[in-house]
Design a protein around this motif. Structure first.
Motif, PDB file in Angstrom:
ATOM      1  N   LEU A  44       7.525  -3.464 -29.522  1.00 56.89           N
ATOM      2  CA  LEU A  44       8.967  -3.697 -29.483  1.00 56.89           C
ATOM      3  C   LEU A  44       9.494  -4.372 -30.750  1.00 56.89           C
ATOM      4  O   LEU A  44      10.484  -3.902 -31.331  1.00 56.89           O
ATOM      5  CB  LEU A  44       9.330  -4.496 -28.235  1.00 56.89           C
ATOM      6  CG  LEU A  44      10.813  -4.580 -27.881  1.00 56.89           C
ATOM      7  CD1 LEU A  44      11.438  -3.193 -27.813  1.00 56.89           C
ATOM      8  CD2 LEU A  44      10.990  -5.303 -26.546  1.00 56.89           C
ATOM      9  N   PRO A  45       8.872  -5.457 -31.234  1.00 59.64           N
ATOM     10  CA  PRO A  45       9.376  -6.058 -32.484  1.00 59.64           C
ATOM     11  C   PRO A  45       9.241  -5.147 -33.699  1.00 59.64           C
ATOM     12  O   PRO A  45       9.905  -5.358 -34.713  1.00 59.64           O
ATOM     13  CB  PRO A  45       8.512  -7.323 -32.645  1.00 59.64           C
ATOM     14  CG  PRO A  45       7.978  -7.612 -31.287  1.00 59.64           C
ATOM     15  CD  PRO A  45       7.803  -6.276 -30.644  1.00 59.64           C
ATOM     16  N   TYR A  77      10.697   1.633 -23.921  1.00 61.52           N
ATOM     17  CA  TYR A  77      11.643   0.546 -23.655  1.00 61.52           C
ATOM     18  C   TYR A  77      13.054   1.128 -23.638  1.00 61.52           C
ATOM     19  O   TYR A  77      13.708   1.219 -24.672  1.00 61.52           O
ATOM     20  CB  TYR A  77      11.530  -0.533 -24.735  1.00 61.52           C
ATOM     21  CG  TYR A  77      10.150  -1.109 -24.856  1.00 61.52           C
ATOM     22  CD1 TYR A  77       9.739  -2.154 -24.039  1.00 61.52           C
ATOM     23  CD2 TYR A  77       9.239  -0.592 -25.784  1.00 61.52           C
ATOM     24  CE1 TYR A  77       8.464  -2.683 -24.144  1.00 61.52           C
ATOM     25  CE2 TYR A  77       7.963  -1.120 -25.895  1.00 61.52           C
ATOM     26  CZ  TYR A  77       7.583  -2.162 -25.077  1.00 61.52           C
ATOM     27  OH  TYR A  77       6.319  -2.681 -25.185  1.00 61.52           O
ATOM     28  N   GLU A  78      13.497   1.515 -22.486  1.00 64.73           N
ATOM     29  CA  GLU A  78      14.795   2.174 -22.373  1.00 64.73           C
ATOM     30  C   GLU A  78      15.912   1.210 -22.763  1.00 64.73           C
ATOM     31  O   GLU A  78      16.051   0.143 -22.194  1.00 64.73           O
ATOM     32  CB  GLU A  78      14.999   2.678 -20.952  1.00 64.73           C
ATOM     33  CG  GLU A  78      13.968   3.732 -20.531  1.00 64.73           C
ATOM     34  CD  GLU A  78      14.129   4.125 -19.084  1.00 64.73           C
ATOM     35  OE1 GLU A  78      15.029   3.591 -18.422  1.00 64.73           O
ATOM     36  OE2 GLU A  78      13.342   4.964 -18.610  1.00 64.73           O
ATOM     37  N   SER A  79      16.702   1.621 -23.726  1.00 66.49           N
ATOM     38  CA  SER A  79      17.796   0.790 -24.230  1.00 66.49           C
ATOM     39  C   SER A  79      18.761   1.685 -24.978  1.00 66.49           C
ATOM     40  O   SER A  79      18.348   2.543 -25.768  1.00 66.49           O
ATOM     41  CB  SER A  79      17.242  -0.292 -25.165  1.00 66.49           C
ATOM     42  OG  SER A  79      18.198  -0.711 -26.092  1.00 66.49           O
ATOM     43  N   SER A  80      20.045   1.489 -24.744  1.00 64.60           N
ATOM     44  CA  SER A  80      21.046   2.306 -25.427  1.00 64.60           C
ATOM     45  C   SER A  80      21.039   2.057 -26.927  1.00 64.60           C
ATOM     46  O   SER A  80      21.247   2.975 -27.727  1.00 64.60           O
ATOM     47  CB  SER A  80      22.429   2.034 -24.844  1.00 64.60           C
ATOM     48  OG  SER A  80      22.716   0.645 -24.874  1.00 64.60           O
ATOM     49  N   LYS A 115       8.190  -6.590 -21.882  1.00 63.04           N
ATOM     50  CA  LYS A 115       7.210  -6.334 -22.933  1.00 63.04           C
ATOM     51  C   LYS A 115       6.195  -5.282 -22.500  1.00 63.04           C
ATOM     52  O   LYS A 115       5.633  -4.568 -23.336  1.00 63.04           O
ATOM     53  CB  LYS A 115       6.504  -7.640 -23.315  1.00 63.04           C
ATOM     54  CG  LYS A 115       7.406  -8.608 -24.075  1.00 63.04           C
ATOM     55  CD  LYS A 115       6.689  -9.878 -24.444  1.00 63.04           C
ATOM     56  CE  LYS A 115       7.618 -10.859 -25.148  1.00 63.04           C
ATOM     57  NZ  LYS A 115       8.128 -10.347 -26.427  1.00 63.04           N
ATOM     58  N   ARG A 116       5.974  -5.162 -21.201  1.00 65.70           N
ATOM     59  CA  ARG A 116       5.049  -4.158 -20.690  1.00 65.70           C
ATOM     60  C   ARG A 116       5.695  -2.778 -20.642  1.00 65.70           C
ATOM     61  O   ARG A 116       5.025  -1.765 -20.513  1.00 65.70           O
ATOM     62  CB  ARG A 116       4.566  -4.581 -19.306  1.00 65.70           C
ATOM     63  CG  ARG A 116       3.578  -3.640 -18.665  1.00 65.70           C
ATOM     64  CD  ARG A 116       2.979  -4.252 -17.417  1.00 65.70           C
ATOM     65  NE  ARG A 116       1.923  -5.200 -17.767  1.00 65.70           N
ATOM     66  CZ  ARG A 116       1.313  -5.984 -16.888  1.00 65.70           C
ATOM     67  NH1 ARG A 116       1.690  -5.982 -15.622  1.00 65.70           N
ATOM     68  NH2 ARG A 116       0.352  -6.792 -17.273  1.00 65.70           N
ATOM     69  N   GLY A 117       7.019  -2.715 -20.741  1.00 64.61           N
ATOM     70  CA  GLY A 117       7.714  -1.445 -20.717  1.00 64.61           C
ATOM     71  C   GLY A 117       8.492  -1.191 -19.448  1.00 64.61           C
ATOM     72  O   GLY A 117       9.193  -0.183 -19.339  1.00 64.61           O
ATOM     73  N   SER A 118       8.402  -2.119 -18.470  1.00 61.98           N
ATOM     74  CA  SER A 118       9.177  -1.992 -17.228  1.00 61.98           C
ATOM     75  C   SER A 118      10.526  -2.669 -17.448  1.00 61.98           C
ATOM     76  O   SER A 118      10.812  -3.737 -16.896  1.00 61.98           O
ATOM     77  CB  SER A 118       8.414  -2.627 -16.067  1.00 61.98           C
ATOM     78  OG  SER A 118       7.168  -2.005 -15.861  1.00 61.98           O
ATOM     79  N   VAL A 119      11.331  -2.034 -18.289  1.00 60.91           N
ATOM     80  CA  VAL A 119      12.562  -2.678 -18.757  1.00 60.91           C
ATOM     81  C   VAL A 119      13.547  -2.909 -17.626  1.00 60.91           C
ATOM     82  O   VAL A 119      14.118  -4.005 -17.493  1.00 60.91           O
ATOM     83  CB  VAL A 119      13.203  -1.850 -19.886  1.00 60.91           C
ATOM     84  CG1 VAL A 119      14.557  -2.428 -20.277  1.00 60.91           C
ATOM     85  CG2 VAL A 119      12.286  -1.814 -21.097  1.00 60.91           C
TER      86      VAL A 119
END
Length: 548
Positions: free
Chosen positions: A346-347, A382-385, A172-176
């Motif tokens: 994020l949500p 938030y790194e995510s494919s 949630k802090r961005g340290s995915v």
């Protein structure tokens, strides 16, 4: 019945409980309890067995009896654990006041008990209470304390709960990357068999929740597959079996197995009645999404409304139903309101994706640009494919509406590749529709036709009628071969690919009798009398390959 008989029944109950044979343990402990008093530990085991079977009233009654006996014997730590389960399972089924009261009782008991593992478990709930109000520093502090207690008293379940608490906070802090690494580590511990089964389920649920938030589709699928044996061993009415069903439905939905996905979500809703309101709400939302994509807008709206009644925000699904109904202004207002009250970034990503679609449909490029920019900022954090693919699709759609077709093609092709890599079939097909528009605006009709044909094949397989109508609209009006109707063309195309009448009926959501009638009409119009002749006609006229 003699004391020896009761002892034998209790021995059976203990052996069954040790092997997670919840049904035998429950029936045996209950039978022994009806013949004489159980000890506090035996009532506690009866409660756990009943809970796994979805017998929530019996579980709560047994934990209350265990609690009272533990208090009487001054075993305050075990009394607190009983009170904690009374608290959380009352809350899960919507009894808020009762649950809150038992949680307060838990804390009072632990204030007077010597420090031990029991002190760590209520702190697990404080982790996520702090997280729910955005206080990530406090959440991580509680997670660290849970871990300290777990290591001091060599409790692997507490250590794993510490990992998931810290992992969720980091995400949630961005340290995915760091956060997901902790969640992966906790899940490995959970599947090792070293944790208590209740906390194994909690670890799996938090990992899947994080994957859902991030659109980490591949990781979610891999862990669900890895946990399938554990999930399959859970009774149908058990809480975690229901949660697993909803997660499985989400994955099946993404991968294009919509009928199976809806079955899983529907079963979860049935199994979780009076057990866990949140799971039922999420199940109804998932059903609504599948129905919306199939074009069943009435059924989708019913499902979204049911999810809302149970406490689940019906957005963005309900707003997209309004868009499909032609009420773009209503859809836009709904998304604006949902975003206005939702703060965590994020949500908001799913709402931003929907806002881009709705704003572009309404011709509101300014709103679409703002939503696209926020989505890009979220994806960068938030790194995510999955998020990356959503950003590329949204930006490509916006570029197309702005008249920058060459740039749109580059962006949309990248999005399509990402969706395909993630097995997100419907997302990829929708991106192909945008690509077709972009190619057409550049005068490349051949490339546009290829994208439309590929998208149409996916939509036909999924039963996504809105997608098929969009394909037909982009292809433009044309004379259908042999004087057949559009539905007859669909039936013929499926028959030509080897589908039986039953297969065709299932894929088009019609009866076998209707399929038979369509085939009879096709034979008459084409002057043929067999499936093989119909198949030959379909290939000759490009119908079987989607070109006719």
């Amino acid at each position: 019945m003699s004391p020896r008989d009761v002892a034998d029944i209790l021995d059976t109950a203990k052996r069954a409980f040790a092997h997670n044979d919840w049904a035998t343990a429950f029936s045996s402990f209950r039978a022994a309890g009806q013949m004489g008093g159980l000890s506090a530990d035996q009532w506690y085991s009866l409660a756990e067995s009943a809970w796994w079977l979805g017998e929530i009233d019996a579980a709560l009654d047994a934990w209350k009896r265990a609690h009272d006996l533990y208090v009487a014997s001054e075993d305050l730590s075990r009394a607190a654990m009983s009170a904690m389960f009374l608290a959380c399972h009352s809350l899960e089924r919507g009894d808020t006041s009762v649950g809150s009261g038992w949680m307060q009782r838990t804390r009072r008991l632990l204030d007077n008990a010597p420090e031990g593992p029991a002190h760590g478990y209520p702190l697990y709930f404080r982790i996520f209470a702090a997280m729910s109000v955005g206080d990530l520093d406090e959440a991580m502090s509680w997670a660290d304390e849970v871990g300290r207690i777990g290591r001091r008293f060599d409790d692997p379940s507490l250590v794993a709960l510490s990992l998931i608490g810290r992992g969720r906070a980091l995400v949630k802090r961005g340290s995915v990357a760091d956060g997901m690494a902790l969640l992966d580590a906790a899940m490995l511990d959970a599947l090792s068999g070293r944790l208590h089964p209740v906390w194994t389920g909690a670890v799996y649920c938090h990992l899947m929740d994080a994957c859902y938030e991030l659109d980490e589709l591949r990781r979610a699928g891999e862990w669900t597959h890895a946990a399938s044996r554990w999930c399959d061993g859970i009774p149908d009415a058990g809480l975690y079996r229901g949660i697993c069903r909803v997660h499985r439905a989400q994955i099946l939905h993404t991968r294009g197995s919509w009928q199976e996905a809806e079955r899983e979500a529907t079963q979860a809703c049935a199994d979780m009645a009076h057990v866990h309101i949140g799971t039922i709400a999420e199940g109804h939302y998932e059903i609504g999404e599948i129905r919306r994509l199939r074009g069943d807008l009435v059924g989708a709206e019913d499902a979204f409304r049911r999810a809302h009644e149970l406490g689940r925000d019906p957005q963005p699904g309900l707003a997209l139903v309004r868009l499909a109904q032609g009420h773009a202004d209503t859809a836009a207002a709904s998304i604006r309101t949902a975003l206005a009250v939702l703060v965590p970034p994020l949500p908001r990503a799913r709402l931003c994706v929907a806002q881009v679609e709705i704003a572009l449909a309404a011709g509101d490029l300014e709103t679409a640009r703002a939503a696209c920019t926020e989505l890009e900022q979220t994806a960068a954090t938030y790194e995510s494919s999955g998020l990356a693919a959503a950003v590329q699709q949204a930006r490509g759609a916006l570029l197309l509406r702005e008249g920058a077709a060459p740039e749109a093609v580059t962006m949309l092709r990248a999005a399509c590749r990402r969706w395909q890599d993630l097995d997100a079939t419907h997302h990829a097909a929708n991106t192909r529709l945008l690509l077709a528009e972009a190619y057409r605006s550049l005068g490349d009709e051949d490339a546009a036709a290829l994208e439309l044909n590929a998208a149409d094949a996916v939509f036909a397989q999924l039963g996504a009628e809105p997608g098929r109508r969009r394909v037909a609209s982009l292809r433009g009006p044309r004379a259908l071969p042999g004087g057949m109707t559009a539905r007859e063309i669909e039936v013929l195309r499926l028959v030509a690919t080897g589908c039986s009448n039953r297969d065709v009926a299932a894929m088009l959501f019609i009866s076998e009798r209707t399929v038979h009638r369509h085939l009879s009409n096709i034979y008459t119009k084409l002057g043929i009398s067999s499936r093989s002749a119909a198949t030959a006609y379909a290939f000759e006229h490009g119908i079987a390959t989607g070109n006719g």
